[in-house]
Design a protein around this motif. Sequence first.
Motif, mmCIF file in Angstrom:
data_model
loop_
_atom_site.group_PDB
_atom_site.id
_atom_site.type_symbol
_atom_site.label_atom_id
_atom_site.label_comp_id
_atom_site.label_asym_id
_atom_site.label_seq_id
_atom_site.Cartn_x
_atom_site.Cartn_y
_atom_site.Cartn_z
ATOM 1 N N UNK A 94 0.852 -1.192 0.000
ATOM 2 C CA UNK A 94 0.000 0.000 0.000
ATOM 3 C C UNK A 94 0.885 1.239 0.000
ATOM 4 N N UNK A 95 0.561 2.190 -0.840
ATOM 5 C CA UNK A 95 1.392 3.374 -0.982
ATOM 6 C C UNK A 95 0.534 4.546 -1.426
ATOM 7 N N UNK A 96 0.975 5.749 -1.107
ATOM 8 C CA UNK A 96 0.324 6.958 -1.601
ATOM 9 C C UNK A 96 0.606 7.139 -3.087
ATOM 10 N N UNK A 97 1.625 6.433 -3.583
ATOM 11 C CA UNK A 97 2.048 6.524 -4.987
ATOM 12 C C UNK A 97 1.611 5.272 -5.726
ATOM 13 N N UNK A 98 1.002 5.442 -6.896
ATOM 14 C CA UNK A 98 0.613 4.308 -7.724
ATOM 15 C C UNK A 98 1.813 3.852 -8.551
ATOM 16 N N UNK A 99 2.455 4.807 -9.237
ATOM 17 C CA UNK A 99 3.626 4.486 -10.042
ATOM 18 C C UNK A 99 4.386 5.756 -10.402
ATOM 19 N N UNK A 100 5.641 5.552 -10.822
ATOM 20 C CA UNK A 100 6.519 6.652 -11.243
ATOM 21 C C UNK A 100 7.092 6.275 -12.599
ATOM 22 N N UNK A 101 7.070 7.234 -13.514
ATOM 23 C CA UNK A 101 7.564 6.996 -14.867
ATOM 24 C C UNK A 101 8.539 8.117 -15.202
ATOM 25 N N UNK A 102 9.796 7.780 -15.527
ATOM 26 C CA UNK A 102 10.823 8.781 -15.827
ATOM 27 C C UNK A 102 11.403 8.558 -17.207
ATOM 28 N N UNK A 103 11.387 9.621 -17.996
ATOM 29 C CA UNK A 103 11.998 9.577 -19.320
ATOM 30 C C UNK A 103 13.478 9.935 -19.234
ATOM 31 N N UNK A 104 14.307 9.382 -20.125
ATOM 32 C CA UNK A 104 15.686 9.847 -20.212
ATOM 33 C C UNK A 104 15.700 11.281 -20.739
ATOM 34 N N UNK A 105 16.797 11.977 -20.518
ATOM 35 C CA UNK A 105 16.860 13.379 -20.947
ATOM 36 C C UNK A 105 16.878 13.489 -22.468
ATOM 37 N N UNK A 106 16.300 14.587 -22.919
ATOM 38 C CA UNK A 106 16.300 14.930 -24.329
ATOM 39 C C UNK A 106 16.601 16.423 -24.396
ATOM 40 N N UNK A 107 17.709 16.792 -25.034
ATOM 41 C CA UNK A 107 18.157 18.198 -25.050
ATOM 42 C C UNK A 107 18.279 18.755 -23.632
ATOM 43 N N UNK A 108 18.816 17.931 -22.734
ATOM 44 C CA UNK A 108 19.108 18.316 -21.349
ATOM 45 C C UNK A 108 17.844 18.625 -20.547
ATOM 46 N N UNK A 109 16.726 17.989 -20.912
ATOM 47 C CA UNK A 109 15.478 18.074 -20.156
ATOM 48 C C UNK A 109 15.048 16.649 -19.814
ATOM 49 N N UNK A 110 14.944 16.360 -18.521
ATOM 50 C CA UNK A 110 14.468 15.052 -18.059
ATOM 51 C C UNK A 110 13.110 15.249 -17.402
ATOM 52 N N UNK A 111 12.199 14.316 -17.637
ATOM 53 C CA UNK A 111 10.862 14.427 -17.079
ATOM 54 C C UNK A 111 10.514 13.183 -16.273
ATOM 55 N N UNK A 112 9.864 13.430 -15.135
ATOM 56 C CA UNK A 112 9.369 12.362 -14.283
ATOM 57 C C UNK A 112 7.908 12.636 -13.984
ATOM 58 N N UNK A 113 7.092 11.586 -14.042
ATOM 59 C CA UNK A 113 5.664 11.691 -13.748
ATOM 60 C C UNK A 113 5.344 10.779 -12.569
#
Length: 134
Positions: free
Chosen positions: A85-104
């Motif tokens: 059981x967690x407050x978080x369902x899942x985490x999805x992180x993209x590799x960087x593209x043009x020095x921008x990394x995104x995590x959801x």
Amino acid sequence: MVYPVLDAVTIGPGTDSEADTVTLTFGGDGSIGWSARFVDIAYREGTDVPAPVSGKCLLQIDLSGVDTGDIWTGGSPVHLFPPGASAIVEVFSYPSDNHLAQTFIGTRTSTPVITIDAADPTDTLTVTVDAALR
């Protein structure tokens, strides 16, 4: 130019039973810009294809001026699911593209309390997701 590197994204327990944390760990030198916001659909920057992350609420974290490290071998995203059981369902992180990394981060509740701590001296950005209604 050499950029700081996002080396790891991890999920862990928070300081109380209702909270969990996502920790982004960096290596190298240099400044990192970041922003966080709630979104209806998780889109990777510059695309119209939604990221496969679910939850009642989605938090998007953009990291600018960073590259991504070895855990993104072959440019594949990192997809994490917390145990139990967690407050978080899942985490999805993209590799960087043009020095921008995104995590959801997908949360279990539609009204999470989010706290972001960027003042940690150990080169981390810690996002605390508290599922308790306040």
